[in-house]
Scaffold this motif. Structure first.
Motif, PDB file in Angstrom:
ATOM      1  N   ALA A 198     -21.793  17.814 132.794  1.00  0.00           N
ATOM      2  CA  ALA A 198     -21.664  16.355 132.767  1.00  0.00           C
ATOM      3  C   ALA A 198     -21.873  15.741 134.143  1.00  0.00           C
ATOM      4  CB  ALA A 198     -20.283  15.961 132.227  1.00  0.00           C
ATOM      5  N   LYS A 199     -21.659  16.520 135.196  1.00  0.00           N
ATOM      6  CA  LYS A 199     -21.887  16.008 136.554  1.00  0.00           C
ATOM      7  C   LYS A 199     -23.358  15.677 136.790  1.00  0.00           C
ATOM      8  CE  LYS A 199     -17.936  18.300 138.801  1.00  0.00           C
ATOM      9  NZ  LYS A 199     -17.209  18.756 137.614  1.00  0.00           N
ATOM     10  N   ALA A 200     -24.245  16.383 136.090  1.00  0.00           N
ATOM     11  CA  ALA A 200     -25.659  16.043 136.192  1.00  0.00           C
ATOM     12  C   ALA A 200     -25.939  14.676 135.575  1.00  0.00           C
ATOM     13  CB  ALA A 200     -26.499  17.125 135.512  1.00  0.00           C
ATOM     14  N   PHE A 201     -25.168  14.296 134.564  1.00  0.00           N
ATOM     15  CA  PHE A 201     -25.339  12.982 133.953  1.00  0.00           C
ATOM     16  C   PHE A 201     -24.917  11.873 134.919  1.00  0.00           C
ATOM     17  CE2 PHE A 201     -25.636  15.676 130.327  1.00  0.00           C
ATOM     18  CZ  PHE A 201     -26.279  14.965 129.323  1.00  0.00           C
ATOM     19  N   SER A 202     -23.804  12.087 135.645  1.00  0.00           N
ATOM     20  CA  SER A 202     -23.420  11.069 136.627  1.00  0.00           C
ATOM     21  C   SER A 202     -24.446  11.023 137.756  1.00  0.00           C
ATOM     22  CB  SER A 202     -22.013  11.323 137.169  1.00  0.00           C
ATOM     23  OG  SER A 202     -21.921  12.556 137.830  1.00  0.00           O
ATOM     24  N   GLY A 203     -25.032  12.177 138.076  1.00  0.00           N
ATOM     25  CA  GLY A 203     -26.124  12.193 139.033  1.00  0.00           C
ATOM     26  C   GLY A 203     -27.314  11.401 138.533  1.00  0.00           C
ATOM     27  N   ALA A 204     -27.631  11.550 137.257  1.00  0.00           N
ATOM     28  CA  ALA A 204     -28.757  10.821 136.681  1.00  0.00           C
ATOM     29  C   ALA A 204     -28.541   9.313 136.744  1.00  0.00           C
ATOM     30  CB  ALA A 204     -28.981  11.267 135.240  1.00  0.00           C
ATOM     31  N   VAL A 205     -27.319   8.869 136.428  1.00  0.00           N
ATOM     32  CA  VAL A 205     -27.011   7.440 136.498  1.00  0.00           C
ATOM     33  C   VAL A 205     -27.140   6.934 137.930  1.00  0.00           C
ATOM     34  CG1 VAL A 205     -25.127   5.759 136.310  1.00  0.00           C
ATOM     35  CG2 VAL A 205     -25.549   7.380 134.452  1.00  0.00           C
ATOM     36  N   ALA A 206     -26.493   7.630 138.866  1.00  0.00           N
ATOM     37  CA  ALA A 206     -26.489   7.173 140.253  1.00  0.00           C
ATOM     38  C   ALA A 206     -27.893   7.147 140.848  1.00  0.00           C
ATOM     39  CB  ALA A 206     -25.578   8.069 141.093  1.00  0.00           C
ATOM     40  N   LEU A 207     -28.669   8.204 140.616  1.00  0.00           N
ATOM     41  CA  LEU A 207     -30.004   8.271 141.217  1.00  0.00           C
ATOM     42  C   LEU A 207     -30.956   7.260 140.585  1.00  0.00           C
ATOM     43  CD1 LEU A 207     -30.316  12.133 141.658  1.00  0.00           C
ATOM     44  CD2 LEU A 207     -29.902  10.421 143.432  1.00  0.00           C
ATOM     45  N   THR A 208     -30.762   6.950 139.307  1.00  0.00           N
ATOM     46  CA  THR A 208     -31.561   5.890 138.696  1.00  0.00           C
ATOM     47  C   THR A 208     -31.239   4.547 139.339  1.00  0.00           C
ATOM     48  OG1 THR A 208     -31.667   7.093 136.600  1.00  0.00           O
ATOM     49  CG2 THR A 208     -32.129   4.745 136.529  1.00  0.00           C
ATOM     50  N   LEU A 209     -29.956   4.311 139.625  1.00  0.00           N
ATOM     51  CA  LEU A 209     -29.584   3.062 140.304  1.00  0.00           C
ATOM     52  C   LEU A 209     -30.108   3.028 141.741  1.00  0.00           C
ATOM     53  CD1 LEU A 209     -25.923   2.626 138.990  1.00  0.00           C
ATOM     54  CD2 LEU A 209     -27.997   1.427 138.238  1.00  0.00           C
ATOM     55  N   VAL A 210     -30.171   4.188 142.383  1.00  0.00           N
ATOM     56  CA  VAL A 210     -30.786   4.253 143.713  1.00  0.00           C
ATOM     57  C   VAL A 210     -32.263   3.899 143.618  1.00  0.00           C
ATOM     58  CG1 VAL A 210     -31.450   5.819 145.588  1.00  0.00           C
ATOM     59  CG2 VAL A 210     -29.116   5.882 144.669  1.00  0.00           C
ATOM     60  N   ASP A 211     -32.931   4.447 142.608  1.00  0.00           N
ATOM     61  CA  ASP A 211     -34.356   4.146 142.417  1.00  0.00           C
ATOM     62  C   ASP A 211     -34.574   2.658 142.172  1.00  0.00           C
ATOM     63  OD1 ASP A 211     -37.098   5.212 142.078  1.00  0.00           O
ATOM     64  OD2 ASP A 211     -36.871   4.493 140.013  1.00  0.00           O
ATOM     65  N   HIS A 212     -33.639   2.026 141.466  1.00  0.00           N
ATOM     66  CA  HIS A 212     -33.717   0.590 141.192  1.00  0.00           C
ATOM     67  C   HIS A 212     -33.207  -0.253 142.359  1.00  0.00           C
ATOM     68  CE1 HIS A 212     -33.493   1.437 136.548  1.00  0.00           C
ATOM     69  NE2 HIS A 212     -34.608   1.859 137.111  1.00  0.00           N
ATOM     70  N   ARG A 213     -32.778   0.399 143.421  1.00  0.00           N
ATOM     71  CA  ARG A 213     -32.259  -0.245 144.630  1.00  0.00           C
ATOM     72  C   ARG A 213     -30.998  -1.055 144.382  1.00  0.00           C
ATOM     73  NH1 ARG A 213     -36.125   0.846 148.421  1.00  0.00           N
ATOM     74  NH2 ARG A 213     -38.241   1.200 147.627  1.00  0.00           N
ATOM     75  N   VAL A 214     -30.240  -0.628 143.378  1.00  0.00           N
ATOM     76  CA  VAL A 214     -28.919  -1.207 143.121  1.00  0.00           C
ATOM     77  C   VAL A 214     -27.874  -0.491 143.962  1.00  0.00           C
ATOM     78  CG1 VAL A 214     -27.184  -1.617 141.334  1.00  0.00           C
ATOM     79  CG2 VAL A 214     -29.617  -1.878 140.797  1.00  0.00           C
ATOM     80  N   LEU A 215     -28.072   0.797 144.194  1.00  0.00           N
ATOM     81  CA  LEU A 215     -27.251   1.605 145.081  1.00  0.00           C
ATOM     82  C   LEU A 215     -28.138   2.239 146.141  1.00  0.00           C
ATOM     83  CD1 LEU A 215     -24.861   3.620 142.691  1.00  0.00           C
ATOM     84  CD2 LEU A 215     -24.139   2.030 144.477  1.00  0.00           C
TER      85      LEU A 215
END
Length: 390
Positions: A97-114
């Motif tokens: 499940a930690k990979a899923f939180s990674g997927a969320v966070a890195l997608t937001l990084v890609d979108h420049r939200v994080l």
């Protein structure tokens, strides 16, 4: 997320056992190594692993290549009915499940939200000031130094008293809020369940959207995951792989012993082998975000997943690199009461392995069983990379 036994009855061990298990997830040419003469088939290896003393009641592996999917399974999904494991059976995915939180966070990084250099002080100022300099990057590769809430005496006391206790998942870090960092951020690797709780909280703070909704929009929908969820309770959706405590025999069904609110983003997801295959193919290949983020994700540091995966392990951002004798795959492992998982794929996502067993296997529960499992997993990876259908 390595959750194990609590005080529930004669078969579930003394409460001290849970503390020991809560601590805890350029390629070589494919074909560069050869198997020894008489190397047994994948089916025979999985059968042997299941039927050995102390083995899990059931196991299922999905090997996906350009030619299709092969399912290898052994034992049973339910010792009561004797039915075999199936790709659409639900299961606890534990720390994958930690990979899923990674997927969320890195997608937001890609979108420049994080940003990977965003700090806890900037995004979560309510957390202790002593933790303020920890960055999203350090949370994702377990170099943050955050104390692990799942090892705290207060958390464990609540869990022992009521394993199905309804925790406030967004307040789990309160159990260690008075504790200092374990080391200066970025100077050491130490696997911590607190890291991914903080990742999910940062994602919520940046978007104003519940983590569960972010999972649905940013991960489940684009990767077509139809049987994946993040429950709060202890019930398993049917049909499911029953998870067992196997020491000592006979196996005891522990599938619904522990509620998931106390693990949340660090290990609470329920999915199926089929969905996890779709997930790891998309996640390992970086399908959810651009090349810039993929390059950041694959900056490796020395560190193993929990339990260790096949071959030599190193840690990236929400992902691990498993360097086997036959080549490299990327993915994550996990273990919790009744379940152990490995998901892995080639860096292009074209070939993948989902390997699931219905008991908890880690260094604390049975080091020799873990050694055997990693050897079997590496053989499966080799067959995957060589394209064999043995």
């Amino acid at each position: 997320m390595p959750l194990r036994h609590a005080v529930l009855g004669p078969r579930l061990r003394a409460a001290s056992v849970i503390a020991a298990c809560l601590a805890a997830l350029s390629p070589a040419p494919a074909g560069a190594a050869s198997d020894p003469p008489g190397h047994p088939s994948l089916q025979r290896q999985l059968d042997d692993f299941v039927h050995r003393s102390g083995g899990p009641p059931g196991a299922i592996a999905l090997l996906r290549t350009e030619k299709g999917t092969r399912v290898v399974r052994a034992g049973v999904a339910d010792v009561r009915t004797g039915r075999p494991p199936r790709p659409d059976d639900h299961m606890r995915v534990a720390s994958t499940a930690k990979a899923f939180s990674g997927a969320v966070a890195l997608t937001l990084v890609d979108h420049r939200v994080l940003r990977l250099d965003d700090t806890l002080r900037e995004r979560l100022p309510q957390l202790p000031d002593a933790w303020g300099s920890v960055t999203l990057r350090q949370l994702l590769n377990h170099t943050s130094g955050l104390p692990d809430f799942s090892q705290s005496p207060g958390f464990l006391a609540v869990l022992r008293a009521d394993p199905r206790h309804q925790f406030d998942s967004r307040r789990l870090l309160d159990y260690v809020a008075r504790e200092p960092l374990r080391f200066e951020p970025g100077t050491q690797y130490r696997y911590s369940n607190s890291d991914n709780i903080a990742v999910a909280l940062m994602a919520e703070a940046a978007t104003g959207t519940p983590y569960e909704e972010l999972l649905r929009k940013l991960v489940y929908a684009p990767l077509r995951l139809h049987s994946t969820s993040l429950p709060q309770g202890y019930r398993m959706p049917k049909p499911y792989l029953h998870g067992y405590d196997v020491s000592p025999p006979p196996p005891e069904d522990v599938s619904e012993v522990i509620g998931m609110s106390g693990v949340w983003a660090s290990g609470g997801i329920v999915s199926t082998p089929a969905d996890m295959t779709r997930f790891v193919r998309g996640y390992a290949s970086g399908r959810l975000y651009g090349r810039r983020v993929v390059e950041q994700q694959r900056q490796w540091v020395e560190g193993a997943s929990e339990p260790a995966g096949p071959g030599r392990n190193s840690a990236g951002l929400g992902i691990f690199r498993y360097e086997t004798r036959c080549g490299v795959v990327l993915g994550h492992t996990g273990n919790t009461l009744g379940y152990t998982q490995l998901i892995a794929a080639t860096p292009d996502g074209r070939r993948s392995l989902t390997f699931s067993v219905t008991s908890q296997v880690n260094e604390s529960t049975d080091a020799e069983q873990l050694r055997r499992m990693r050897a079997v997993q590496e053989n499966f990876v080799c067959a995957l990379l060589r394209g064999k259908s043995e």
